[in-house]
Design a protein around this motif. Structure first.
Motif, PDB file in Angstrom:
ATOM      1  N   LEU A 166       0.833  -1.198   0.000  1.00 17.86           N
ATOM      2  CA  LEU A 166       0.000   0.000   0.000  1.00 17.86           C
ATOM      3  C   LEU A 166       0.875   1.257   0.000  1.00 17.86           C
ATOM      4  CD1 LEU A 166      -2.887   1.021   0.054  1.00 17.86           C
ATOM      5  CD2 LEU A 166      -2.790   1.018   2.556  1.00 17.86           C
ATOM      6  N   ALA A 167       1.993   1.229   0.753  1.00 20.26           N
ATOM      7  CA  ALA A 167       2.916   2.361   0.752  1.00 20.26           C
ATOM      8  C   ALA A 167       3.510   2.561  -0.633  1.00 20.26           C
ATOM      9  CB  ALA A 167       4.025   2.139   1.784  1.00 20.26           C
ATOM     10  N   PHE A 168       3.808   1.448  -1.314  1.00 22.77           N
ATOM     11  CA  PHE A 168       4.318   1.552  -2.682  1.00 22.77           C
ATOM     12  C   PHE A 168       3.281   2.218  -3.585  1.00 22.77           C
ATOM     13  CE2 PHE A 168       4.616  -0.028  -7.012  1.00 22.77           C
ATOM     14  CZ  PHE A 168       5.952   0.196  -7.321  1.00 22.77           C
ATOM     15  N   ALA A 169       2.010   1.777  -3.454  1.00 21.56           N
ATOM     16  CA  ALA A 169       0.954   2.310  -4.313  1.00 21.56           C
ATOM     17  C   ALA A 169       0.718   3.799  -4.054  1.00 21.56           C
ATOM     18  CB  ALA A 169      -0.336   1.520  -4.091  1.00 21.56           C
ATOM     19  N   VAL A 170       0.668   4.191  -2.777  1.00 18.93           N
ATOM     20  CA  VAL A 170       0.414   5.594  -2.443  1.00 18.93           C
ATOM     21  C   VAL A 170       1.558   6.472  -2.925  1.00 18.93           C
ATOM     22  CG1 VAL A 170       0.105   7.235  -0.542  1.00 18.93           C
ATOM     23  CG2 VAL A 170      -1.064   5.021  -0.478  1.00 18.93           C
ATOM     24  N   ALA A 171       2.781   6.060  -2.650  1.00 18.25           N
ATOM     25  CA  ALA A 171       3.933   6.848  -3.070  1.00 18.25           C
ATOM     26  C   ALA A 171       4.066   6.851  -4.595  1.00 18.25           C
ATOM     27  CB  ALA A 171       5.206   6.295  -2.424  1.00 18.25           C
ATOM     28  N   PHE A 172       3.708   5.722  -5.237  1.00 15.68           N
ATOM     29  CA  PHE A 172       3.748   5.650  -6.704  1.00 15.68           C
ATOM     30  C   PHE A 172       2.808   6.691  -7.307  1.00 15.68           C
ATOM     31  CE2 PHE A 172       2.071   4.127 -10.724  1.00 15.68           C
ATOM     32  CZ  PHE A 172       3.220   3.753 -11.424  1.00 15.68           C
ATOM     33  N   LEU A 173       1.575   6.724  -6.795  1.00 11.67           N
ATOM     34  CA  LEU A 173       0.596   7.680  -7.314  1.00 11.67           C
ATOM     35  C   LEU A 173       1.034   9.122  -7.042  1.00 11.67           C
ATOM     36  CD1 LEU A 173      -2.726   5.888  -6.283  1.00 11.67           C
ATOM     37  CD2 LEU A 173      -1.703   6.034  -8.569  1.00 11.67           C
ATOM     38  N   ALA A 174       1.612   9.354  -5.851  1.00  7.53           N
ATOM     39  CA  ALA A 174       2.097  10.703  -5.539  1.00  7.53           C
ATOM     40  C   ALA A 174       3.235  11.089  -6.473  1.00  7.53           C
ATOM     41  CB  ALA A 174       2.563  10.766  -4.083  1.00  7.53           C
ATOM     42  N   GLY A 175       4.099  10.136  -6.808  1.00  4.73           N
ATOM     43  CA  GLY A 175       5.199  10.404  -7.729  1.00  4.73           C
ATOM     44  C   GLY A 175       4.708  10.680  -9.134  1.00  4.73           C
ATOM     45  N   VAL A 176       3.729   9.895  -9.584  1.00  2.00           N
ATOM     46  CA  VAL A 176       3.156  10.114 -10.920  1.00  2.00           C
ATOM     47  C   VAL A 176       2.513  11.501 -10.993  1.00  2.00           C
ATOM     48  CG1 VAL A 176       1.337   9.372 -12.492  1.00  2.00           C
ATOM     49  CG2 VAL A 176       2.852   7.675 -11.445  1.00  2.00           C
ATOM     50  N   ALA A 177       1.774  11.862  -9.917  1.00  3.70           N
ATOM     51  CA  ALA A 177       1.135  13.179  -9.894  1.00  3.70           C
ATOM     52  C   ALA A 177       2.176  14.296  -9.951  1.00  3.70           C
ATOM     53  CB  ALA A 177       0.280  13.312  -8.635  1.00  3.70           C
ATOM     54  N   LEU A 178       3.281  14.138  -9.192  1.00  2.00           N
ATOM     55  CA  LEU A 178       4.332  15.154  -9.204  1.00  2.00           C
ATOM     56  C   LEU A 178       4.973  15.258 -10.583  1.00  2.00           C
ATOM     57  CD1 LEU A 178       6.143  17.179  -7.735  1.00  2.00           C
ATOM     58  CD2 LEU A 178       7.596  15.265  -7.038  1.00  2.00           C
ATOM     59  N   GLU A 179       5.187  14.125 -11.227  1.00  2.00           N
ATOM     60  CA  GLU A 179       5.821  14.146 -12.549  1.00  2.00           C
ATOM     61  C   GLU A 179       4.902  14.777 -13.581  1.00  2.00           C
ATOM     62  OE1 GLU A 179       7.117  13.157 -16.460  1.00  2.00           O
ATOM     63  OE2 GLU A 179       5.243  12.412 -15.538  1.00  2.00           O
ATOM     64  N   ARG A 180       3.621  14.444 -13.524  1.00  2.00           N
ATOM     65  CA  ARG A 180       2.658  14.973 -14.493  1.00  2.00           C
ATOM     66  C   ARG A 180       2.423  16.475 -14.302  1.00  2.00           C
ATOM     67  NH1 ARG A 180       0.994  12.298 -19.133  1.00  2.00           N
ATOM     68  NH2 ARG A 180       0.922  10.054 -18.734  1.00  2.00           N
ATOM     69  N   LEU A 181       2.326  16.912 -13.050  1.00  2.00           N
ATOM     70  CA  LEU A 181       1.926  18.284 -12.773  1.00  2.00           C
ATOM     71  C   LEU A 181       3.096  19.266 -12.760  1.00  2.00           C
ATOM     72  CD1 LEU A 181      -0.679  17.605  -9.929  1.00  2.00           C
ATOM     73  CD2 LEU A 181      -1.137  18.117 -12.336  1.00  2.00           C
ATOM     74  N   VAL A 182       4.295  18.783 -12.402  1.00  2.00           N
ATOM     75  CA  VAL A 182       5.414  19.710 -12.225  1.00  2.00           C
ATOM     76  C   VAL A 182       6.615  19.329 -13.069  1.00  2.00           C
ATOM     77  CG1 VAL A 182       7.007  20.723 -10.539  1.00  2.00           C
ATOM     78  CG2 VAL A 182       4.647  20.215  -9.872  1.00  2.00           C
ATOM     79  N   ILE A 183       7.142  18.148 -12.856  1.00  6.28           N
ATOM     80  CA  ILE A 183       8.428  17.754 -13.451  1.00  6.28           C
ATOM     81  C   ILE A 183       8.376  17.843 -14.976  1.00  6.28           C
ATOM     82  CG2 ILE A 183      10.151  15.921 -13.631  1.00  6.28           C
ATOM     83  CD1 ILE A 183       9.887  17.125 -10.837  1.00  6.28           C
ATOM     84  N   ARG A 184       7.293  17.365 -15.581  1.00  6.23           N
ATOM     85  CA  ARG A 184       7.192  17.327 -17.051  1.00  6.23           C
ATOM     86  C   ARG A 184       7.303  18.727 -17.650  1.00  6.23           C
ATOM     87  NH1 ARG A 184       2.891  13.598 -20.044  1.00  6.23           N
ATOM     88  NH2 ARG A 184       4.314  12.155 -19.029  1.00  6.23           N
ATOM     89  N   HIS A 185       6.751  19.713 -16.955  1.00  5.02           N
ATOM     90  CA  HIS A 185       6.746  21.071 -17.498  1.00  5.02           C
ATOM     91  C   HIS A 185       8.070  21.803 -17.275  1.00  5.02           C
ATOM     92  CE1 HIS A 185       2.479  20.568 -18.210  1.00  5.02           C
ATOM     93  NE2 HIS A 185       2.321  20.197 -16.942  1.00  5.02           N
ATOM     94  N   LEU A 186       8.963  21.166 -16.519  1.00  8.19           N
ATOM     95  CA  LEU A 186      10.263  21.782 -16.255  1.00  8.19           C
ATOM     96  C   LEU A 186      11.400  20.949 -16.831  1.00  8.19           C
ATOM     97  CD1 LEU A 186       9.711  22.859 -12.523  1.00  8.19           C
ATOM     98  CD2 LEU A 186       9.523  24.294 -14.563  1.00  8.19           C
ATOM     99  N   ALA A 187      11.086  20.174 -17.883  1.00  6.39           N
ATOM    100  CA  ALA A 187      12.087  19.303 -18.487  1.00  6.39           C
ATOM    101  C   ALA A 187      13.262  20.119 -19.001  1.00  6.39           C
ATOM    102  CB  ALA A 187      11.457  18.504 -19.620  1.00  6.39           C
ATOM    103  N   HIS A 188      14.479  19.568 -18.768  1.00  6.16           N
ATOM    104  CA  HIS A 188      15.735  20.179 -19.219  1.00  6.16           C
ATOM    105  C   HIS A 188      15.974  21.549 -18.584  1.00  6.16           C
ATOM    106  CE1 HIS A 188      15.617  16.914 -22.072  1.00  6.16           C
ATOM    107  NE2 HIS A 188      14.518  17.399 -22.647  1.00  6.16           N
ATOM    108  N   ARG A 189      15.348  21.799 -17.452  1.00  8.70           N
ATOM    109  CA  ARG A 189      15.576  23.042 -16.709  1.00  8.70           C
ATOM    110  C   ARG A 189      15.917  22.656 -15.263  1.00  8.70           C
ATOM    111  NH1 ARG A 189      10.022  25.930 -18.100  1.00  8.70           N
ATOM    112  NH2 ARG A 189      10.808  27.552 -16.679  1.00  8.70           N
ATOM    113  N   PRO A 190      17.126  22.173 -15.027  1.00  4.71           N
ATOM    114  CA  PRO A 190      17.482  21.572 -13.727  1.00  4.71           C
ATOM    115  C   PRO A 190      17.359  22.530 -12.551  1.00  4.71           C
ATOM    116  CG  PRO A 190      19.427  21.936 -15.095  1.00  4.71           C
ATOM    117  CD  PRO A 190      18.250  22.169 -15.971  1.00  4.71           C
TER     118      PRO A 190
END
Length: 649
Positions: free
Chosen positions: A421-445
């Motif tokens: 369950l911890a894997f699933a919750v953290a997985f979903l939180a990671g996917v949400a972070l990647e979709r909402l933030v990380i993807r829009h800041l690609a190649h901008r470290p």
């Protein structure tokens, strides 16, 4: 003739009651009634010796009851009983011999015998011989434990007799060990004690060192000539092995020299003898230096006004004319020699086991760092994203485990449920972070670093709002309590072993995913050359999302594992984010084996530094960071560098 036979038979019949009476416990207690009523440590020993020597079956029970203040005496005739509660409020009398009911009595008709703590200790010592041969193995172990804490010379022979009767192999081994330890202290002859001392060569047990160290206890003594008739550990040279002032004080204490007048007393003596602004004819204004003050004091001493001053030359002469030595408290040189050699051998063995214990601690810490860093290694290696919020996924996993335990009270079941369950919750939180933030800041470290750092702070505040600032418990199952103990030096907690096994499981699982599945093939392709992977039909955005979610999910599982031995708070993950980045950088970005090697190096280095500086963990982390900075200067790509076209980027 027949008449004589009748007389003999009558005499035998007449004697039978006497012998029966002598074998009666109450009769024996009546003989020592006064000492039992008012016992003391000095008067109770003969009573206990006679009770034990009688071999009566009720002696052991009586002594136990007496020690526990459960023996009562009837005021009318002084007879001794055990008591129990009766239905009508009276006390039920129980015979100390038979254990059968012997009538009822009011409490006012009886006196409760309450021996003091000293007497109870003597009674407990007498009980040992009964307990060492008790049919119940647990009681025999309790007796051994009591002897290990406090034994005397009389227990040695009792223990030897109990060894022959012992049927349990484990208890027999423990009895034999204790017998050797007691022989070292209470043995009657030199050869037996030396043999017992040498039998512990290479034994790392604390009890062995505790038995041997007193034999090497020393004190400093002073002699008029070369010491004779004493066991000398070392001759001391004043000024090198012992301070001159301390040596002279030993002479004073031994009555071999005059006591030196302290500086404070000399100063007070000068003050007390000021007359018309002068001391011994010397103006007070001239007593500026210590030499001038000493001169004035000597003048007073010559007049007999103050005690004479012991000069430095006199002290030096007194010290050099005597011999100083460290003398063993144990007078037998053979015993101290054997103890010294055995302790040196034990020291070598302890050193080996300390190294083994350090290796186990390093592996344990490395497994924790590996679990915390492996998710970061995957996301950092595939996406090149510096995720400062990675520690908060660890925190999310720990709080998930806590919530599960509030719902499922069975700790074993709750941990089994919490891990996926911890894997699933953290997985979903990671996917949400990647979709909402990380993807829009690609190649901008730089922007990614600042954004994830802000998200880290936000997630910590959200956790505080939900769970509060107080630490929450994440309780491990009972089968993870305690530690695996090999000996008195090497041990490791079961929780650490479980985390080590969990790290191995995830190592194998990740290797299988990356090397045996299509997802793993695509991840490796994007890691090594994202442009070429895209031209081959692989969707880098999808791989980035799944990879970020996978890394976050693993961090969630690490949070459950870490929460079992650490406090679950909103700052839990921030304590591991620095070590995680160091592990990834040192091991080699984007490489599982590199992360494993980096975790091993970081964990081992930290434990080694803590071993030499155990009281300052902050210093250990500082030295570790300095070492890593130096290491990166010589190997910037880490222990295991990434292969492929992207390795040079």
């Amino acid at each position: 003739m027949l008449r004589i036979l009748y007389v003999l038979i009558a005499a035998v019949i007449a004697l039978v009651p006497v012998h029966a009476q002598e074998a009666d416990l109450n009769t024996l207690l009546e003989i020592h009634r006064a000492k039992i009523e008012k016992p003391s440590r000095t008067t109770i020993d003969p009573v206990l010796e006679e009770l034990v020597a009688s071999r009566l079956p009720g002696v052991a029970v009586f002594l136990e009851k007496w020690r526990e203040k459960e023996v009562w005496q009837r005021n009318a005739d002084g007879r001794f009983f055990f008591v129990g509660e009766a239905d009508d409020g009276k006390l039920r009398l129980i015979d100390v011999d038979t254990g059968l009911q012997a009538g009822l009595a009011d409490k006012s008709e009886l006196k409760n015998l309450k021996p003091n703590s000293g007497v109870r200790g003597v009674i407990a010592a007498a009980l040992v011989q009964f307990q060492l041969s008790d049919p119940d193995p647990e009681r025999r172990l309790q007796a051994l434990t009591a002897l290990e804490r406090d034994a005397n010379q009389s227990h040695l022979s009792i223990l030897r007799a109990a060894i022959e009767e012992e049927t349990d192999p484990a208890i027999k081994i423990r009895k034999k060990r204790l017998q050797r330890l007691l022989t070292i202290k209470f043995g009657s002859d030199q050869a037996t004690r030396v043999a017992a001392i040498k039998s512990f060569a290479g034994d790392p047990g604390v009890d062995a060192r505790a038995a041997l160290n007193p034999l090497l206890a020393t004190s400093v003594a002073v002699f008029d000539a070369a010491p004779e008739g004493v066991n000398v550990a070392k001759l001391l040279k004043p000024g090198r092995d012992i301070d001159m002032a301390a040596a002279y004080q030993l002479l004073v204490d031994a009555g071999k020299a005059r006591s030196a007048v302290p500086l404070s007393e000399r100063k007070q003596a000068l003050v007390d003898n000021i007359q018309d602004g002068a001391v011994a004819g010397m103006p007070v204004s001239s007593l500026v230096t210590q030499a001038d003050r000493d001169k004035a004091y000597l003048a007073l001493a010559a007049a007999g006004t103050v005690p004479p001053l012991v000069t430095v030359d006199e002290q030096s002469e007194a010290v050099t004319s005597h011999v100083f030595a460290q003398v063993y408290a144990e007078p037998d040189p053979a015993l101290t020699t054997a103890a010294r050699e055995t302790l040196a051998d034990i020291g070598n063995t302890v050193g080996i086991y300390q190294f083994l214990d350090l290796v186990l601690d390093s592996l344990s810490l490395a497994s924790i760092y590996f679990l915390a860093a492996i998710g970061l290694a995957i996301t950092f290696g595939v996406m090149g994203v510096i995720n400062m919020a990675h520690g908060e996924f660890i925190m999310i996993g720990a709080y998930t485990g806590y919530v599960v335990q509030q719902i499922i009270p069975d700790y074993t079941v709750s941990i089994i449920v919490a891990l996926p369950l911890a894997f699933a919750v953290a997985f979903l939180a990671g996917v949400a972070l990647e979709r909402l933030v990380i993807r829009h800041l690609a190649h901008r470290p730089l922007e990614t670093l600042l954004a994830t750092f802000g998200i880290s702070i936000a997630l910590q505040q959200i956790a505080k709002n939900i769970f509060g600032t107080q630490a929450r418990p994440l309780t491990s199952p009972s089968w993870l309590d305690g530690a695996w103990v090999y000996n008195d030096v090497v041990s490791i907690s079961y929780i650490r072993i479980a985390i080590f096994v969990l790290a191995l499981v995830f190592l194998g699982l990740l290797l299988f995913i990356l090397n045996r599945t299509r997802l793993g093939l695509e991840v490796r392709a994007v890691t090594q050359n994202p442009r070429m992977a895209s031209s081959m039909g692989i969707n880098p955005d999808r791989i980035n999302m799944l990879t970020f979610g996978l890394g976050s999910g693993i961090a969630g599982i690490a949070g459950v594992a870490i929460g079992l031995f650490a406090k679950v708070t909103s700052e839990l993950g921030s304590g591991y984010i620095v070590q995680s980045f160091m592990t990834v950088v040192v091991g080699g970005v984007g490489n599982i084996w590199g992360t494993l090697a980096g975790a091993g190096m970081i964990g081992s280095l930290q434990k080694v530094i803590e071993f030499f500086n155990p009281s300052n963990t902050l210093a250990a982390q500082t030295y570790m960071i300095i070492f890593i900075i130096i290491f990166i200067q010589f190997r910037p790509k880490g222990i295991i560098a990434l292969k492929g076209r992207a390795a040079g980027d």
